[in-house]
Design an enzyme around this catalytic site. Structure first.
Site, PDB file in Angstrom:
ATOM      1  CG  LEU A   1     102.243-110.145 -24.409  1.00 17.83           C
ATOM      2  CD1 LEU A   1     101.531-109.838 -25.726  1.00 17.83           C
ATOM      3  CD2 LEU A   1     102.482-108.854 -23.657  1.00 17.83           C
ATOM      4  CB  SER A   2     103.920-115.390 -21.573  1.00 12.15           C
ATOM      5  OG  SER A   2     104.819-116.451 -21.371  1.00 12.15           O
ATOM      6  N   PRO A   3     104.376-116.702 -24.848  1.00 11.01           N
ATOM      7  CG  PRO A   3     106.183-116.755 -26.345  1.00 11.01           C
ATOM      8  CD  PRO A   3     105.406-115.832 -25.437  1.00 11.01           C
TER       9      PRO A   3
END
Length: 183
Positions: free
Chosen positions: A15-17
């Site tokens: 979910l974390s770019p």
């Protein structure tokens, strides 16, 4: 004879770019810097309290438990879905599509997906998330280096130059020449 690889742990959530940036750079540098990169799927929601990646991160946890060689490819495909193609990663069909695109058989992927709600998988993801918190995580990604009986935690995807310094290695940018030649 070469030196033994040093250990780096990357705690990440798809979910974390920013986790994706750290993931790609560390995957490129793992052989150049002679490091044993240990990928640690971590639930950012357990750190930041709000996330839509629970099933995806449980799926990556069971991939790591049962097919660790597939973890890098499946992780990359989930990032590609959410951050490159703006596709879902929360629905079972989306997770199966990412696993299949990464080269996992549909039967294997379905079997693993059926296990994401088992206590064994839930506890493993919680354990990994708790470990990240013990290292001082307040978000993701974090990279943990284990050097000469010392542990160093670095937060963010923009700390690669500092990581290179800690390892006594040269930082050559996000796409080092050895990788650039293969692209």
């Amino acid at each position: 004879m070469g030196l033994e690889p040093r250990t780096l742990e990357l705690f990440y959530d798809v979910l974390s770019p920013y986790s994706w940036l750290a993931f790609e750079v560390l995957c490129r540098y793992k052989n150049i810097w002679n490091v044993n990169l240990q990928l640690q799927p971590t639930l950012i929601g357990g750190i930041m309290r709000d996330s839509g990646s629970l099933t995806a991160m449980r799926f990556l946890t069971v991939v790591k438990m049962e097919h660790p060689r597939m973890l890098e490819k499946v992780s990359r495909e989930l990032w590609m879905r959410i951050w490159s193609r703006d596709e879902d990663i929360t629905e079972p069909a989306s997770i199966l599509a990412a696993a299949e695109k990464a080269g996992m058989s549909m039967g294997q992927a379905q079997e693993l997906l059926e296990r994401v709600s088992t206590p064994q998988v839930k506890n493993k993801l919680k354990e990994t998330t708790d470990t990240a918190c013990k290292y001082g995580a307040f978000g993701l990604p974090i990279t943990v280096t284990h050097l000469d009986d010392e542990t160093h935690m670095l937060f963010g995807s923009d700390r690669m130059e500092l990581l290179a310094y800690l390892l006594g290695e040269k930082w050559m940018g996000p796409v080092p020449p050895a990788v650039n030649a293969r692209l």
